[in-house]
Design a protein around this motif. Sequence first.
Motif, short mmCIF file in Angstrom:
data_model
loop_
_atom_site.label_atom_id
_atom_site.label_comp_id
_atom_site.label_asym_id
_atom_site.label_seq_id
_atom_site.Cartn_x
_atom_site.Cartn_y
_atom_site.Cartn_z
N LEU A 124 0.82 -1.21 0.00
CA LEU A 124 0.00 0.00 0.00
C LEU A 124 0.85 1.25 0.00
O LEU A 124 0.51 2.26 -0.66
N GLN A 125 1.96 1.22 0.73
CA GLN A 125 2.82 2.39 0.78
C GLN A 125 3.40 2.69 -0.60
O GLN A 125 3.43 3.86 -1.04
N ALA A 126 3.83 1.63 -1.30
CA ALA A 126 4.34 1.84 -2.65
C ALA A 126 3.23 2.31 -3.58
O ALA A 126 3.45 3.18 -4.45
N THR A 127 2.03 1.75 -3.41
CA THR A 127 0.91 2.15 -4.25
C THR A 127 0.51 3.59 -3.96
O THR A 127 0.19 4.36 -4.89
N ILE A 128 0.50 3.96 -2.68
CA ILE A 128 0.15 5.33 -2.31
C ILE A 128 1.14 6.32 -2.92
O ILE A 128 0.74 7.40 -3.42
N SER A 178 -8.71 6.52 -0.42
CA SER A 178 -9.12 5.14 -0.11
C SER A 178 -7.91 4.29 0.25
O SER A 178 -7.96 3.47 1.19
N ALA A 179 -6.82 4.47 -0.48
CA ALA A 179 -5.61 3.71 -0.18
C ALA A 179 -5.06 4.09 1.19
O ALA A 179 -4.59 3.22 1.95
N ALA A 235 0.27 -9.69 -15.00
CA ALA A 235 -0.50 -9.11 -16.09
C ALA A 235 -1.16 -7.80 -15.67
O ALA A 235 -1.20 -6.82 -16.44
N ALA A 236 -1.70 -7.74 -14.45
CA ALA A 236 -2.34 -6.52 -13.98
C ALA A 236 -1.34 -5.38 -13.86
O ALA A 236 -1.68 -4.21 -14.15
N ASP A 237 -0.11 -5.68 -13.45
CA ASP A 237 0.92 -4.64 -13.38
C ASP A 237 1.22 -4.07 -14.77
O ASP A 237 1.39 -2.84 -14.94
N ALA A 278 -6.68 -0.04 -9.58
CA ALA A 278 -7.39 -0.81 -8.55
C ALA A 278 -7.22 -2.31 -8.79
O ALA A 278 -7.03 -3.09 -7.84
N THR A 279 -7.28 -2.72 -10.07
CA THR A 279 -7.11 -4.14 -10.38
C THR A 279 -5.71 -4.62 -10.03
O THR A 279 -5.53 -5.72 -9.47
N ALA A 280 -4.71 -3.82 -10.35
CA ALA A 280 -3.32 -4.21 -10.07
C ALA A 280 -3.08 -4.30 -8.56
O ALA A 280 -2.42 -5.24 -8.08
N LEU A 281 -3.59 -3.33 -7.81
CA LEU A 281 -3.40 -3.36 -6.36
C LEU A 281 -4.09 -4.58 -5.75
O LEU A 281 -3.50 -5.27 -4.90
N GLN A 282 -5.29 -4.86 -6.19
CA GLN A 282 -6.00 -6.02 -5.67
C GLN A 282 -5.27 -7.31 -6.00
O GLN A 282 -5.19 -8.24 -5.17
N ALA A 283 -4.72 -7.41 -7.19
CA ALA A 283 -3.98 -8.61 -7.59
C ALA A 283 -2.73 -8.79 -6.72
O ALA A 283 -2.41 -9.92 -6.31
N ARG A 284 -2.02 -7.69 -6.47
CA ARG A 284 -0.82 -7.79 -5.62
C ARG A 284 -1.18 -8.20 -4.20
O ARG A 284 -0.51 -9.04 -3.58
#
Length: 496
Positions: free
Chosen positions: A223-227, A260-261, A436-438, A463-469
């Motif tokens: 999440l930190q990397a995603t944020i 949200s993140a 694939a999502a990444d 959102a799809t990539a984060l959920q997949a990770r």
Amino acid sequence: MRLSKSYVYDFPALRRRMFAAAALAMLGACSLAPVHQAPPLPLPAAFKEAGDWVPATPADDAPRGAWWAVFNDPVLDELANAVQVSNQNVAAASAAYAQARALVASQRASLFPVVSLDAGADRSRSSSGSAGTSSLAGASTSSSTTTTTTTGSGARVRNVYQAGLGASWEPDLWGRLRGGVDSASASAAASQADLASATLSAQGEVVVNYLNLRETDVQSELLQATIAGYQRVRQITQNRYDAGVIPKTDLLQAETQLASALADQVGLQRQRAQLEHAIAVLVGRAPADFSITPAAWSPTVPEVPLVLPATLLQRRPDIAGAERRVAAANADIGIARAGYFPSIGLTASYGYGASRVGDLFNASASAWSLGLSLAQRIFDAGAVSAQVAAARAVQERTAAQYRQTVLVAFQDVEDQLAATRVLALQLGYRRDASAAADQVEQQVLNRYRAGQVSYTEVVTAQATALQARRTLAQLQADRQVVAVALMQALGGGWQR
């Protein structure tokens, strides 16, 4: 019906007869309990989820060892080892086991004679107009000598000194006392199994909570990397909005996704704190004085052998405890059956009585006795039969509980083996999906920067990539948790 008779002989003869009676009673003792056998249960030749299994042999008392060491985590090793020392549920089970062992010693003591030593002195005074009485009660002294002294006022003073050695013994002709020892011993063995079960359960909870905590740390890192990426995208969106290239809805969507993140990350902090508090209690520490520093997590999963020895299923302490409770109930049947037969008691005493302490141990002041008692129920309105029936019912109940425990144990192993196989297959798919999502996220973001797609597509891809990770990380943690559950289902680990 109760019969009693006293005999008087010289003391050496008394001693010889007592020893002879004891020897005959010990030789003639028998058990009325049924021969104990583990309750029959149809066992499968192999587990459906793991192929063939080798024949089982009892090994519930074999050492489990540090089964959690397969995860190669020094912090986890320290926490799991602390369970045996500081966990309060384990401490309570240990105390219960100590109590059960003490009860075994107490029951075993009933097989031997009870010897008592009595000593006393009595002084009484009566007026010249009364006869005066003096009484002496005690099983160990058979007679006493009194002296009456008349005072100047006509009152009479009487002194009595006595000392004696007494013994009583109930020969275990029908195995009632021995059955009590057997029942207590089986109950103590069941208590020992309960201690092993409590220890295994607490260790398993520590390991699972620790693995979940480390997985939470990984989720926080994701999440930190995603944020950080969301913040960069939001800045790009802000710049494009300020330049009038995009509508404000794109900026609002970027801000919504970032908020949200951030909320999800705060939620993970709460989850981690709860796991840390649970671990603190399991290792006997106050949560306020306990913390676990975030560290790198290795999603290592122990390799499950294709063929697991069935002997390890027999190592489950709950199965051992259930079987030994059946043995205790079986011994209780023999105890109840002994009520049909007469009870025999032997008593003996040897003592001295005198009016002066100096004369207390003179041969002329000695007295001894030997007694034999026999009691047999003539009519009890079926009380003994009811007790035997109740004991049989208890044995049948514990036998059913044993069978259920075994069936649940087989279910546990089957469930965890199936989960191990399925999660291993899912892992490959989840890795492909995450990769694939990444790629989709990166390509859509590049197209957005080029003005080829709307920001809605960017939000969806991110959102799809984060959920997949996150799903991949959760799956890796689930595989470790299932490995722990499998080791617990097998009684604390496995060996090749």
